[in-house]
Design an enzyme around this catalytic site. Sequence first.
Site, mmCIF file in Angstrom:
data_model
loop_
_atom_site.group_PDB
_atom_site.id
_atom_site.type_symbol
_atom_site.label_atom_id
_atom_site.label_comp_id
_atom_site.label_asym_id
_atom_site.label_seq_id
_atom_site.Cartn_x
_atom_site.Cartn_y
_atom_site.Cartn_z
ATOM 1 C CG ASP A 58 -36.067 -11.864 -68.780
ATOM 2 O OD1 ASP A 58 -35.577 -10.882 -69.546
ATOM 3 O OD2 ASP A 58 -36.312 -11.945 -67.615
ATOM 4 C CG ASN A 60 -34.296 -7.307 -69.704
ATOM 5 O OD1 ASN A 60 -34.900 -8.231 -69.430
ATOM 6 N ND2 ASN A 60 -34.861 -6.078 -70.325
ATOM 7 C CG ASP A 236 -52.457 -12.197 -87.083
ATOM 8 O OD1 ASP A 236 -52.293 -13.283 -86.686
ATOM 9 O OD2 ASP A 236 -53.059 -11.365 -86.593
ATOM 10 C CD GLU A 291 -53.635 -16.805 -87.934
ATOM 11 O OE1 GLU A 291 -53.817 -17.439 -86.835
ATOM 12 O OE2 GLU A 291 -53.797 -15.650 -87.934
HETATM 13 C C1 GLC Z 1 -54.008 -14.609 -85.000
HETATM 14 C C2 GLC Z 1 -52.872 -14.704 -83.792
HETATM 15 C C3 GLC Z 1 -53.305 -14.865 -82.629
HETATM 16 C C4 GLC Z 1 -54.063 -13.390 -82.525
HETATM 17 C C5 GLC Z 1 -55.070 -13.019 -83.596
HETATM 18 C C6 GLC Z 1 -55.575 -11.696 -83.676
HETATM 19 O O1 GLC Z 1 -54.900 -15.582 -84.886
HETATM 20 O O2 GLC Z 1 -52.065 -16.015 -84.350
HETATM 21 O O3 GLC Z 1 -52.458 -14.883 -81.641
HETATM 22 O O4 GLC Z 1 -54.574 -13.295 -81.124
HETATM 23 O O5 GLC Z 1 -54.561 -13.372 -84.832
HETATM 24 O O6 GLC Z 1 -54.306 -10.900 -84.109
#
Ligand code: GLC
Length: 591
Positions: A58, A60, A236, A291
Amino acid sequence: MTTRRAFFRQLCISAAALPVFPRAMGAFKAVSVDSIVSTEPWWKTGIIYQIYPRSFQDSNGDGLGDFPGMTSRLHHLRSLGVDAVWVTACFDSPNADNGYDVRDYRRISADFGTMGDFDRFMAEAKKQDIRVILDMVFNHSSDEHEWFRQSRSSRDNPYRDYYFWREPVNGGPPTNWPCAYGGSAWEFDKTTGQYYLHHYAIKQPDLNWENPKVRHELYAVLNFWAAKGVSGFRFDCAGEISKPLPFRDMTLAELKDNVIDYRTTGARLDEYFKEMRAATSAYPDLYFVGEGWGMPRDRIVRAVDDRNKELNSAFRFDFMLQNIRDGWRNLPWSLQRLKDFNKENQFDDDPHVWPIVFIEDHDFSRSVSRFGSSRPEYKDRSAKLLATMLLSLRGTPLIYQGEEIGMSNFPFTSVSQYNDIGVYNLWKDLVETGKVPAAEYLANNAITSRDNSRTPMQWDASSQAGFTTNSKPWLAVNPNYLQVNVESEAKERGSVLSFYRDLIRIRKSKPTLILGSYHDISGDHPQLYAYQRSGSSGTLVVLLNFSDEPTEFRLPISFKPKAVVINNVPQGKATLSASVPLLPWQSLILE
Ligand code: GLC
């Protein structure tokens, strides 16, 4: 399949036979490391570090990490020796799921700063020779995104088909799909009398990739950030963007097993990945990592095979999910399963398929608490053993922030200490309805919750671990920060951080650790994990004693150790004989 495997193995052997690294005086001298490594793309030879912006630094005093804070800490990453950072979800968002619900894909979240702050971060990263990868949350947007506001306003709005809308069935949701965060995956919207699909929170409606307009809007977003100089994207929920159509109820078996398996069987996934690659062809070197939640291994192989021009790599969760059930329940894990997973995640050394290796990210609890020793005297040693594994497998290693100093789980005791929609919603579904006793739910979550890895980064022994000047950070600092922090570990030779730095240097100087073939030599040893990496610069043997008990390992007859490359017990002796004794949680790399 067998022929294909045999073919690839043959290719690896021929590559290994090239006389690139001559032996010098009995030791393996990597005389042309730079030349061999420079012929490979950076993401094969490099190391990626994941930043969780909310918890990194952080600047600020508002209790949340931000871009100026990240910029000020880039030197830590430089000295660690990583090549790229993956900045976890950082776009404008109402934060129903900590940034994974994007309201505007072209704006930095005001919590983290301005576009100017982002540009300065990029410029500083470039100066320090660190690439930047951004998180693209394309399976769903926020319900506050302009597209969804339009979409929900009327049935004939031009944005209606940007999302999935369906009629009620028998007065209820169109299918029986559960939402990852509890309840149904369908939400009724009274404005138009239909349900919309949200596999995650109600505020995360799923985008309809069947609609070409959606896809082209998203590809334009990629080009926007690529023009700003980012080197790649992490996608994602990549396996979920193509939906299995037509929608149908899941069977009982599908509901009982991992429900995500059903969601990742859409037919058009490869087509979308290819199209995405083609649409960003102005930036041909972009690194794409997906992912791979729920994606079957063969789908991953297809998507990352470099001849297919889709993704470069994909995170696989087959092992990571083995000791978590229903998103919260803790189950025991087994070393054999870890070995089995690592073996198949090496993809038979296929030169066209490159793995990504990780044991921690923002969605899992801390690796040292999950897989390390529960005995405090072995905590650091087991963190170093896990590092030895992470950095000696074939594939791009991903280090998650804090892993390099051995950050461990937070001592959670009450639900109010969490800040995760998943924890709260399941509390409502399970505890408030009396299905699961509160004590059981809390005890399991304390071990499994992803908030364990989201607590602020521990920089030093000052108040709030140097993360913020605010007395109330968004998530509490782990009380062990007085011992576990960057500043004190940087000064200590035997610390987890010093070990990571050494190991990274070693990986970079030994191409065999990066590109060599992988062979598990553990046999049926119950507590020891042993493998060898072989390449043109010789063979290295990795020994990992995953146990509170000492043990011994008989090396393969063909391997005559000459030197210890690294030992996580600096004061402990390492015997270079045919049978190597190992202390509890000792790890060794021999050559
Ligand atoms: C993926 C992300 C996770 C998120 C989910 C929904 O798994 O890594 O953090 O909550 O997608 O977007």
